[in-house]
Design a protein around this motif. Structure first.
Motif, short mmCIF file in Angstrom:
data_model
loop_
_atom_site.label_atom_id
_atom_site.label_comp_id
_atom_site.label_asym_id
_atom_site.label_seq_id
_atom_site.Cartn_x
_atom_site.Cartn_y
_atom_site.Cartn_z
N GLN A 13 0.84 -1.19 0.00
CA GLN A 13 0.00 0.00 0.00
C GLN A 13 0.88 1.24 0.00
N GLY A 14 0.58 2.18 -0.90
CA GLY A 14 1.34 3.41 -1.00
C GLY A 14 2.54 3.35 -1.92
N GLU A 15 2.90 2.16 -2.37
CA GLU A 15 4.08 2.02 -3.23
C GLU A 15 3.86 2.71 -4.57
N SER A 16 2.66 2.65 -5.12
CA SER A 16 2.40 3.26 -6.42
C SER A 16 2.58 4.78 -6.37
N ILE A 17 2.14 5.40 -5.31
CA ILE A 17 2.30 6.86 -5.23
C ILE A 17 3.76 7.23 -5.00
N ARG A 18 4.50 6.40 -4.29
CA ARG A 18 5.94 6.66 -4.11
C ARG A 18 6.66 6.56 -5.45
N ARG A 19 6.32 5.54 -6.23
CA ARG A 19 6.93 5.40 -7.56
C ARG A 19 6.54 6.57 -8.46
N ALA A 20 5.29 6.99 -8.38
CA ALA A 20 4.83 8.12 -9.18
C ALA A 20 5.59 9.39 -8.81
N LEU A 21 5.79 9.63 -7.53
CA LEU A 21 6.53 10.81 -7.09
C LEU A 21 7.97 10.79 -7.57
N ARG A 22 8.61 9.63 -7.52
CA ARG A 22 9.99 9.53 -8.04
C ARG A 22 10.01 9.82 -9.53
N TRP A 23 9.04 9.26 -10.26
CA TRP A 23 8.95 9.47 -11.70
C TRP A 23 8.71 10.95 -11.99
N LEU A 24 7.80 11.59 -11.26
CA LEU A 24 7.51 13.01 -11.46
C LEU A 24 8.75 13.86 -11.18
N ASP A 25 9.45 13.57 -10.12
CA ASP A 25 10.66 14.34 -9.81
C ASP A 25 11.71 14.19 -10.90
N ASP A 26 11.83 13.00 -11.46
CA ASP A 26 12.76 12.78 -12.58
C ASP A 26 12.36 13.62 -13.79
N ARG A 27 11.06 13.66 -14.09
CA ARG A 27 10.60 14.45 -15.25
C ARG A 27 10.92 15.93 -15.06
N VAL A 28 10.75 16.44 -13.84
CA VAL A 28 11.01 17.86 -13.57
C VAL A 28 12.51 18.17 -13.75
N ARG A 29 13.35 17.23 -13.35
CA ARG A 29 14.79 17.44 -13.53
C ARG A 29 15.18 17.45 -15.01
N GLU A 30 14.47 16.67 -15.83
CA GLU A 30 14.80 16.53 -17.24
C GLU A 30 14.24 17.66 -18.10
N GLU A 31 13.12 18.25 -17.71
CA GLU A 31 12.46 19.28 -18.50
C GLU A 31 12.63 20.65 -17.83
N ALA A 32 12.83 21.66 -18.67
CA ALA A 32 13.05 23.01 -18.14
C ALA A 32 11.81 23.58 -17.45
N ASN A 33 10.66 23.49 -18.10
CA ASN A 33 9.44 24.08 -17.55
C ASN A 33 8.25 23.15 -17.84
N PRO A 34 8.18 22.05 -17.10
CA PRO A 34 7.14 21.06 -17.40
C PRO A 34 5.74 21.50 -16.97
#
Length: 66
Positions: A13-34
């Motif tokens: 329980q809660g693992e999916s949202i943790r994975r989503a947050l990691r994925w979101l943080d990675d996208r923000v690091r890769e894109e200038a203004n997401p």
């Protein structure tokens, strides 16, 4: 096929949202203004998040960045 253990998934329980947050943080690091709202929508589909989990990300992750 989802990558997380969402509401109907087999992960802890809660693992999916943790994975989503990691994925979101990675996208923000890769894109200038997401577009964070679009990213949350994509993460919700990708990680099989519940509507409540998606709302939480919109409230905490998107609005916190403004």
């Amino acid at each position: 096929m989802s990558e997380g253990g969402g509401a109907g998934g087999i992960g802890p329980q809660g693992e999916s949202i943790r994975r989503a947050l990691r994925w979101l943080d990675d996208r923000v690091r890769e894109e200038a203004n997401p577009d964070r709202v679009k990213l949350v929508s994509e993460a919700a589909r990708r990680f099989d998040l519940s509507p409540l989990e998606e709302d939480f990300l919109l409230a905490s992750w998107v609005r916190a960045a403004r």
